[in-house]
Design a protein around this motif. Sequence first.
Motif, PDB file in Angstrom:
ATOM      1  N   GLY A 278     -44.310 -54.641 -36.541  1.00 29.28           N
ATOM      2  CA  GLY A 278     -43.958 -53.311 -37.002  1.00 29.28           C
ATOM      3  C   GLY A 278     -43.438 -53.322 -38.426  1.00 29.28           C
ATOM      4  O   GLY A 278     -43.031 -54.363 -38.958  1.00 29.28           O
ATOM      5  N   ILE A 279     -43.478 -52.141 -39.049  1.00 25.12           N
ATOM      6  CA  ILE A 279     -42.881 -51.939 -40.375  1.00 25.12           C
ATOM      7  C   ILE A 279     -41.693 -51.001 -40.202  1.00 25.12           C
ATOM      8  O   ILE A 279     -41.864 -49.843 -39.799  1.00 25.12           O
ATOM      9  CB  ILE A 279     -43.886 -51.312 -41.365  1.00 25.12           C
ATOM     10  N   ASN A 280     -40.498 -51.481 -40.490  1.00 25.88           N
ATOM     11  CA  ASN A 280     -39.296 -50.676 -40.315  1.00 25.88           C
ATOM     12  C   ASN A 280     -39.348 -49.458 -41.236  1.00 25.88           C
ATOM     13  O   ASN A 280     -39.547 -49.590 -42.441  1.00 25.88           O
ATOM     14  CB  ASN A 280     -38.057 -51.516 -40.629  1.00 25.88           C
ATOM     15  N   SER A 281     -39.174 -48.271 -40.661  1.00 23.32           N
ATOM     16  CA  SER A 281     -39.463 -47.069 -41.442  1.00 23.32           C
ATOM     17  C   SER A 281     -38.415 -45.974 -41.368  1.00 23.32           C
ATOM     18  O   SER A 281     -38.251 -45.223 -42.317  1.00 23.32           O
ATOM     19  CB  SER A 281     -40.799 -46.461 -40.995  1.00 23.32           C
ATOM     20  N   ALA A 282     -37.736 -45.805 -40.251  1.00 21.06           N
ATOM     21  CA  ALA A 282     -36.832 -44.662 -40.112  1.00 21.06           C
ATOM     22  C   ALA A 282     -35.740 -44.988 -39.119  1.00 21.06           C
ATOM     23  O   ALA A 282     -35.874 -45.887 -38.281  1.00 21.06           O
ATOM     24  CB  ALA A 282     -37.605 -43.431 -39.651  1.00 21.06           C
ATOM     25  N   ILE A 283     -34.622 -44.259 -39.227  1.00 22.75           N
ATOM     26  CA  ILE A 283     -33.565 -44.374 -38.233  1.00 22.75           C
ATOM     27  C   ILE A 283     -33.139 -42.989 -37.786  1.00 22.75           C
ATOM     28  O   ILE A 283     -33.350 -41.986 -38.473  1.00 22.75           O
ATOM     29  CB  ILE A 283     -32.340 -45.156 -38.751  1.00 22.75           C
ATOM     30  N   TYR A 284     -32.549 -42.942 -36.624  1.00 23.86           N
ATOM     31  CA  TYR A 284     -32.018 -41.710 -36.045  1.00 23.86           C
ATOM     32  C   TYR A 284     -30.508 -41.822 -36.173  1.00 23.86           C
ATOM     33  O   TYR A 284     -29.892 -42.671 -35.544  1.00 23.86           O
ATOM     34  CB  TYR A 284     -32.461 -41.653 -34.590  1.00 23.86           C
ATOM     35  N   SER A 285     -29.926 -40.978 -37.030  1.00 19.43           N
ATOM     36  CA  SER A 285     -28.524 -41.215 -37.358  1.00 19.43           C
ATOM     37  C   SER A 285     -27.813 -39.937 -37.773  1.00 19.43           C
ATOM     38  O   SER A 285     -28.383 -39.113 -38.496  1.00 19.43           O
ATOM     39  CB  SER A 285     -28.431 -42.237 -38.499  1.00 19.43           C
ATOM     40  N   PRO A 286     -26.545 -39.754 -37.359  1.00 20.74           N
ATOM     41  CA  PRO A 286     -25.770 -38.594 -37.801  1.00 20.74           C
ATOM     42  C   PRO A 286     -25.123 -38.811 -39.162  1.00 20.74           C
ATOM     43  O   PRO A 286     -24.682 -37.868 -39.798  1.00 20.74           O
ATOM     44  CB  PRO A 286     -24.701 -38.460 -36.712  1.00 20.74           C
ATOM     45  N   SER A 287     -25.056 -40.065 -39.599  1.00 20.40           N
ATOM     46  CA  SER A 287     -24.286 -40.365 -40.807  1.00 20.40           C
ATOM     47  C   SER A 287     -25.087 -41.057 -41.897  1.00 20.40           C
ATOM     48  O   SER A 287     -24.610 -41.206 -43.015  1.00 20.40           O
ATOM     49  CB  SER A 287     -23.107 -41.266 -40.436  1.00 20.40           C
ATOM     50  N   GLY A 288     -26.299 -41.502 -41.594  1.00 20.91           N
ATOM     51  CA  GLY A 288     -27.091 -42.255 -42.560  1.00 20.91           C
ATOM     52  C   GLY A 288     -26.992 -43.748 -42.354  1.00 20.91           C
ATOM     53  O   GLY A 288     -27.720 -44.507 -42.962  1.00 20.91           O
ATOM     54  N   GLY A 289     -26.095 -44.181 -41.467  1.00 24.44           N
ATOM     55  CA  GLY A 289     -25.963 -45.595 -41.157  1.00 24.44           C
ATOM     56  C   GLY A 289     -26.577 -45.910 -39.807  1.00 24.44           C
ATOM     57  O   GLY A 289     -26.905 -45.016 -39.031  1.00 24.44           O
ATOM     58  N   SER A 290     -26.722 -47.185 -39.512  1.00 24.70           N
ATOM     59  CA  SER A 290     -27.354 -47.593 -38.269  1.00 24.70           C
ATOM     60  C   SER A 290     -26.463 -47.279 -37.064  1.00 24.70           C
ATOM     61  O   SER A 290     -25.276 -47.591 -37.052  1.00 24.70           O
ATOM     62  CB  SER A 290     -27.652 -49.092 -38.302  1.00 24.70           C
ATOM     63  N   VAL A 291     -27.072 -46.647 -36.054  1.00 24.81           N
ATOM     64  CA  VAL A 291     -26.385 -46.421 -34.785  1.00 24.81           C
ATOM     65  C   VAL A 291     -27.189 -47.044 -33.642  1.00 24.81           C
ATOM     66  O   VAL A 291     -26.990 -46.714 -32.484  1.00 24.81           O
ATOM     67  CB  VAL A 291     -26.165 -44.915 -34.523  1.00 24.81           C
ATOM     68  N   GLY A 292     -28.102 -47.942 -34.010  1.00 26.58           N
ATOM     69  CA  GLY A 292     -28.869 -48.650 -32.984  1.00 26.58           C
ATOM     70  C   GLY A 292     -30.118 -47.924 -32.520  1.00 26.58           C
ATOM     71  O   GLY A 292     -30.665 -48.255 -31.469  1.00 26.58           O
ATOM     72  N   ILE A 293     -30.580 -46.926 -33.272  1.00 27.85           N
ATOM     73  CA  ILE A 293     -31.833 -46.250 -32.932  1.00 27.85           C
ATOM     74  C   ILE A 293     -32.714 -46.262 -34.179  1.00 27.85           C
ATOM     75  O   ILE A 293     -32.537 -45.453 -35.088  1.00 27.85           O
ATOM     76  CB  ILE A 293     -31.604 -44.798 -32.456  1.00 27.85           C
ATOM     77  N   GLY A 294     -33.630 -47.209 -34.217  1.00 24.03           N
ATOM     78  CA  GLY A 294     -34.516 -47.355 -35.361  1.00 24.03           C
ATOM     79  C   GLY A 294     -35.965 -47.278 -34.931  1.00 24.03           C
ATOM     80  O   GLY A 294     -36.290 -47.441 -33.755  1.00 24.03           O
ATOM     81  N   PHE A 295     -36.833 -47.011 -35.892  1.00 27.82           N
ATOM     82  CA  PHE A 295     -38.249 -46.836 -35.584  1.00 27.82           C
ATOM     83  C   PHE A 295     -39.112 -47.635 -36.557  1.00 27.82           C
ATOM     84  O   PHE A 295     -38.833 -47.678 -37.757  1.00 27.82           O
ATOM     85  CB  PHE A 295     -38.636 -45.359 -35.669  1.00 27.82           C
ATOM     86  N   ALA A 296     -40.137 -48.247 -36.023  1.00 25.65           N
ATOM     87  CA  ALA A 296     -41.061 -49.052 -36.826  1.00 25.65           C
ATOM     88  C   ALA A 296     -42.495 -48.631 -36.549  1.00 25.65           C
ATOM     89  O   ALA A 296     -42.862 -48.321 -35.416  1.00 25.65           O
ATOM     90  CB  ALA A 296     -40.878 -50.531 -36.512  1.00 25.65           C
ATOM     91  N   ILE A 297     -43.296 -48.619 -37.614  1.00 24.56           N
ATOM     92  CA  ILE A 297     -44.723 -48.339 -37.484  1.00 24.56           C
ATOM     93  C   ILE A 297     -45.376 -49.542 -36.807  1.00 24.56           C
ATOM     94  O   ILE A 297     -45.264 -50.665 -37.307  1.00 24.56           O
ATOM     95  CB  ILE A 297     -45.364 -48.128 -38.859  1.00 24.56           C
ATOM     96  N   PRO A 298     -46.045 -49.377 -35.676  1.00 25.57           N
ATOM     97  CA  PRO A 298     -46.626 -50.529 -34.980  1.00 25.57           C
ATOM     98  C   PRO A 298     -47.737 -51.188 -35.788  1.00 25.57           C
ATOM     99  O   PRO A 298     -48.478 -50.515 -36.513  1.00 25.57           O
ATOM    100  CB  PRO A 298     -47.149 -49.933 -33.668  1.00 25.57           C
TER     101      PRO A 298
END
Length: 500
Positions: free
Chosen positions: A239-259
């Motif tokens: 995968g290519i790391n591309s986006a995160i799901y976050s309320p603050s802009g920092g990592s909260v353990g929910i990230g997304f990668a292009i397969p």
Amino acid sequence: MRKAFYNPARKLSAALVIVLFGVTSIAQSAYARSAPDSFADMAERLLPAVVNISTSQLVADRQGPDFQFPPGSPFEDLFRDFMERNGQGKGGDQNAPKKHRATALGSGFIISADGYIVTNNHVIDGADEISVTLHDNETLPAKLIGRDAKTDVALLKVEPKKDLPFVKWGDSDKARVGEWAMAIGNPFGLGGTVTAGIISARNRDINQGPYDDFIQTDASINRGNSGGPLFNMDGDVIGINSAIYSPSGGSVGIGFAIPSAIAESVVEQIKEYGRPRRGWLGVHIQTVTDDIADSVGLDEAYGAMVAGVTKDGPAEKAGIQQGDVILRFDGKKVESMRRLPRIVAETKIGKSVDVELWRDGKKKDVTVDLGELKEDQVAENDSGDQQEQATPEASSEATIDALGLKVANIDDELRQRFNLTADTEGVVVTDVDTASFSAEKGVRPGDIILEASHQSVTNIDEVQKAVKSAQDDGKRTILMLIETSAGPRYFGLTLDKKDK
């Protein structure tokens, strides 16, 4: 990457948004594995193939205060002196914007010894200078070979003095939820940083583009990780790391990668043609809801409903019609509407493809010669051929209690009231009972009913007959093609009013 940015149009909630600055993806090998004792050996082997990407571009400066002092004000001379000291006013154009060079950081990974590098499109978007810093701190200028905004993938090329270490693509389709994965990137410009986690989910649609199929991971991903690789435990890129799901802009353990199943083919096409080449079917589709499935006689809600067919496109030439439901394409089941665009895009251009349709209560097979998707075809909103329809002889209005709708034949007064064009034909919805299922489904006054039960309607009598026929047949819903402000859509309307 250059910057963290939020797009309000893509909010997932009032507080949480997709942030395109880094993500982790998780992949697996063909079988389940226990937790590794250490990631050290794999990290040591892979770190040299991961690079830092720096971009820069000229941007306009903000042009001073948005106010002026009135003539004669004691502050007028002071303000004029301030503007002149900053290069505006005397001897120059006060309205000429000044510019400065803005820089940004991201990540990437080397896929060949001669210097091809993969990253995210949003990492290099708008840049006029791109440089790559290797693991040994050597910095090289990079050339943009090509990019694809739809999948957020870009390919760069550097000219190294010696062969570079590189990584291989893995098979993301074999990645399983719960397997370990490792991400390497350039968070906050700190350089090669290794994080690890598991694959949390597969096939995520985060509304970033038409081919969303992200891997979700809990590996720590932050600003600057965008474009970096997500590895499986074999050390292959899944995968290519591309986006995160976050309320603050920092990592909260929910990230997304292009397969990698998507990214690898895009990269190869960019390398060969300078751009991606995708298959094109020439249809406009919508989701098959439970109500639509019931109204067309499908036992389960799956497939993609054809809301429109592009004139002279591959689908029209193959005999695919508005109102068909595409069940299988090239031997692959279309589990949901959003699955079809990816299947079509990945199919070889010019290939003769078998397509299984649902039409008139039974399956039908057709063969399509697939075309090539052009950029100007993406925005098409062709709703298919319009049948010649007779203008109603008289204007009248009726209430269809079973649908909670008031409908009317179109006349000059209604054209003016609902801003309809002179050639608009069909039956106009003049009022919608707010307690009806029709209102809940989104039918609004001013919408135009074009078809009822796959039959074109030109006046209210035909709509009423179609509704009565559906009721006499014991149907719970009736399928209607309705022209809305967003274009034609099929609605499976329940034949009963909601309780108030």
